[in-house]
Write a protein that holds these residues in place. Structure first.
Motif, PDB file in Angstrom:
ATOM      1  N   UNK A  73      53.312  26.633  39.510  1.00 58.88           N
ATOM      2  CA  UNK A  73      54.151  25.983  40.517  1.00 58.88           C
ATOM      3  C   UNK A  73      53.801  26.351  41.955  1.00 58.88           C
ATOM      4  N   UNK A  74      52.810  27.236  42.134  1.00 64.61           N
ATOM      5  CA  UNK A  74      52.511  27.726  43.476  1.00 64.61           C
ATOM      6  C   UNK A  74      51.008  27.813  43.708  1.00 64.61           C
ATOM      7  N   UNK A  75      50.383  26.665  43.998  1.00 66.01           N
ATOM      8  CA  UNK A  75      48.922  26.654  44.174  1.00 66.01           C
ATOM      9  C   UNK A  75      48.438  27.532  45.319  1.00 66.01           C
ATOM     10  N   UNK A  76      49.297  27.834  46.297  1.00 64.87           N
ATOM     11  CA  UNK A  76      48.872  28.693  47.407  1.00 64.87           C
ATOM     12  C   UNK A  76      48.512  30.095  46.906  1.00 64.87           C
ATOM     13  N   UNK A  77      49.216  30.584  45.879  1.00 67.80           N
ATOM     14  CA  UNK A  77      48.877  31.890  45.317  1.00 67.80           C
ATOM     15  C   UNK A  77      47.506  31.836  44.653  1.00 67.80           C
ATOM     16  N   UNK A  78      47.232  30.733  43.977  1.00 68.73           N
ATOM     17  CA  UNK A  78      45.944  30.590  43.297  1.00 68.73           C
ATOM     18  C   UNK A  78      44.798  30.638  44.295  1.00 68.73           C
ATOM     19  N   UNK A  79      44.977  29.978  45.421  1.00 65.03           N
ATOM     20  CA  UNK A  79      43.951  30.002  46.465  1.00 65.03           C
ATOM     21  C   UNK A  79      43.690  31.428  46.947  1.00 65.03           C
ATOM     22  N   UNK A  80      44.766  32.188  47.126  1.00 67.06           N
ATOM     23  CA  UNK A  80      44.643  33.559  47.620  1.00 67.06           C
ATOM     24  C   UNK A  80      43.944  34.446  46.594  1.00 67.06           C
ATOM     25  N   UNK A  81      44.256  34.267  45.319  1.00 61.92           N
ATOM     26  CA  UNK A  81      43.589  35.033  44.260  1.00 61.92           C
ATOM     27  C   UNK A  81      42.078  34.852  44.336  1.00 61.92           C
ATOM     28  N   UNK A  82      41.643  33.602  44.486  1.00 61.55           N
ATOM     29  CA  UNK A  82      40.211  33.310  44.551  1.00 61.55           C
ATOM     30  C   UNK A  82      39.594  33.929  45.798  1.00 61.55           C
ATOM     31  N   UNK A  83      40.297  33.866  46.931  1.00 53.16           N
ATOM     32  CA  UNK A  83      39.773  34.482  48.155  1.00 53.16           C
ATOM     33  C   UNK A  83      39.645  36.000  47.997  1.00 53.16           C
ATOM     34  N   UNK A  84      40.581  36.609  47.279  1.00 54.23           N
ATOM     35  CA  UNK A  84      40.484  38.051  47.018  1.00 54.23           C
ATOM     36  C   UNK A  84      39.269  38.371  46.153  1.00 54.23           C
ATOM     37  N   UNK A  85      39.019  37.543  45.147  1.00 51.89           N
ATOM     38  CA  UNK A  85      37.835  37.744  44.300  1.00 51.89           C
ATOM     39  C   UNK A  85      36.557  37.613  45.111  1.00 51.89           C
ATOM     40  N   UNK A  86      36.509  36.613  45.962  1.00 52.67           N
ATOM     41  CA  UNK A  86      35.328  36.398  46.802  1.00 52.67           C
ATOM     42  C   UNK A  86      35.132  37.562  47.766  1.00 52.67           C
ATOM     43  N   UNK A  87      36.232  38.135  48.257  1.00 50.02           N
ATOM     44  CA  UNK A  87      36.136  39.278  49.171  1.00 50.02           C
ATOM     45  C   UNK A  87      35.494  40.477  48.479  1.00 50.02           C
ATOM     46  N   UNK A  88      35.881  40.729  47.229  1.00 48.60           N
ATOM     47  CA  UNK A  88      35.281  41.847  46.483  1.00 48.60           C
ATOM     48  C   UNK A  88      33.783  41.620  46.313  1.00 48.60           C
ATOM     49  N   UNK A  89      33.418  40.393  45.950  1.00 49.18           N
ATOM     50  CA  UNK A  89      32.006  40.062  45.745  1.00 49.18           C
ATOM     51  C   UNK A  89      31.208  40.223  47.041  1.00 49.18           C
ATOM     52  N   UNK A  90      31.837  39.884  48.158  1.00 53.12           N
ATOM     53  CA  UNK A  90      31.168  39.958  49.458  1.00 53.12           C
ATOM     54  C   UNK A  90      31.070  41.389  49.985  1.00 53.12           C
ATOM     55  N   UNK A  91      32.114  42.176  49.784  1.00 51.57           N
ATOM     56  CA  UNK A  91      32.212  43.469  50.454  1.00 51.57           C
ATOM     57  C   UNK A  91      31.735  44.651  49.625  1.00 51.57           C
ATOM     58  N   UNK A  92      31.797  44.546  48.316  1.00 49.87           N
ATOM     59  CA  UNK A  92      31.440  45.680  47.464  1.00 49.87           C
ATOM     60  C   UNK A  92      29.994  45.526  47.001  1.00 49.87           C
ATOM     61  N   UNK A  93      29.104  46.406  47.432  1.00 50.46           N
ATOM     62  CA  UNK A  93      27.679  46.240  47.124  1.00 50.46           C
ATOM     63  C   UNK A  93      27.341  46.385  45.648  1.00 50.46           C
ATOM     64  N   UNK A  94      28.220  46.976  44.849  1.00 46.27           N
ATOM     65  CA  UNK A  94      27.918  47.136  43.430  1.00 46.27           C
ATOM     66  C   UNK A  94      28.362  45.937  42.590  1.00 46.27           C
ATOM     67  N   UNK A  95      29.075  45.002  43.198  1.00 43.23           N
ATOM     68  CA  UNK A  95      29.597  43.844  42.461  1.00 43.23           C
ATOM     69  C   UNK A  95      28.704  42.633  42.700  1.00 43.23           C
ATOM     70  N   UNK A  96      28.239  42.033  41.622  1.00 37.32           N
ATOM     71  CA  UNK A  96      27.345  40.869  41.725  1.00 37.32           C
ATOM     72  C   UNK A  96      27.885  39.643  41.000  1.00 37.32           C
ATOM     73  N   UNK A  97      29.111  39.724  40.495  1.00 37.30           N
ATOM     74  CA  UNK A  97      29.686  38.605  39.756  1.00 37.30           C
ATOM     75  C   UNK A  97      31.207  38.629  39.875  1.00 37.30           C
TER      76      UNK A  97
END
Length: 273
Positions: A73-97
């Protein structure tokens, strides 16, 4: 965030885990139950979080159903979840997926669990939101008050010992390392006793930022520092008490970013369940 991008990320996760299923057969049940039996990213995340936060008093099935309803019922939360995942992938050098934070990172799990508790808080379901806060603290060693406001693209790295108080505001693209406290000084009992962290800030391990102060856009807080006064934008502060040691290159932040700071003190996740 478009639905197609979320689907692409989910397809990448499923593809990767399907390959790992053959490489690590001992984890086959774990991969199947956490990822492969689910139809999308958010059903998977609901299962993972419910599995970790459920108790004999509130079953995994019941908690998963509540989480699924919130996401549905709250697509805005879903968008934020994905942005958080992308942030980890971008910022953490040990994460590649994408599957690594989804399956294994308690900082990501704690943050997404907080987002559910924050939604419940905003819907006046305060008792259950506080219950979730307690479970998040017990399971992940991360204590975030559900009334705190946290933007998107945030990374809690390692996460153990992070404390975020009721009145804290954290904008987008912030990185917080373990044992950080964002709290009050004990001298003020009002709701305006906690710090505001502006976009792009990095807070090093063990730093304490206390009181109704502001950490400016793109600032860096050194590990172990104690911050009791406002921090200007684009500086590095270090020490006890923290002092400016150098200015950062503000040119890397576009004028659009500077004018588009996310003031999220009125942040809401949308309609109720």
């Amino acid at each position: 965030m478009c639905f197609s991008e979320t689907s692409k990320i989910w397809n990448k996760i499923v593809c990767k885990v399907s390959c790992l299923l053959h490489e690590e057969p001992i984890l086959s049940d774990f991969y199947t139950n956490s990822i492969l039996k689910h139809k999308n990213l958010f059903h998977s995340l609901s299962y993972i979080l419910a599995n970790k936060l459920s108790t004999s008093m509130i079953s995994e099935k019941k908690m998963q159903s509540i989480f699924n309803d919130i996401y549905l019922n709250n697509p805005s939360i879903l968008n934020i979840v994905v942005e958080d995942m992308k942030a980890v992938l971008k910022k953490d050098p040990v994460v590649t997926d994408y599957f690594t934070p989804l399956l294994y990172f308690k900082g990501f799990h704690a943050l997404e669990s907080y987002r559910l508790s924050h939604y419940l808080w905003s819907m006046k379901k305060t008792s259950f939101s506080i219950y979730l806060q307690s479970r998040i603290s017990a399971v992940f060693s991360v204590d975030i008050h559900p009334a705190a406001c946290i933007g998107s693209g945030v990374m809690l790295d390692h996460a153990t010992g992070i404390v975020i108080g009721e009145g804290v505001i954290i904008e987008d693209d912030v990185s917080i390392f373990h044992s950080v406290t964002l709290g009050g000084t004990g001298k003020n009992s009002s709701k305006n006793r906690h710090p505001t962290i502006r976009r792009g800030v990095i807070i090093g391990a063990g730093a304490k930022i206390l009181g109704n102060i502001e950490v400016g856009l793109g600032a860096k807080i050194g590990a172990g520092s104690i911050v009791l006064k406002n921090v200007p934008a684009y500086v590095t502060v270090v020490g006890v008490p923290a002092k400016i040691i150098n200015e950062l290159d503000s040119k890397k932040y576009s004028s659009k970013e500077k004018s588009n700071v996310s003031y999220i003190n009125s942040f809401q996740y949308g309609d109720g369940i």
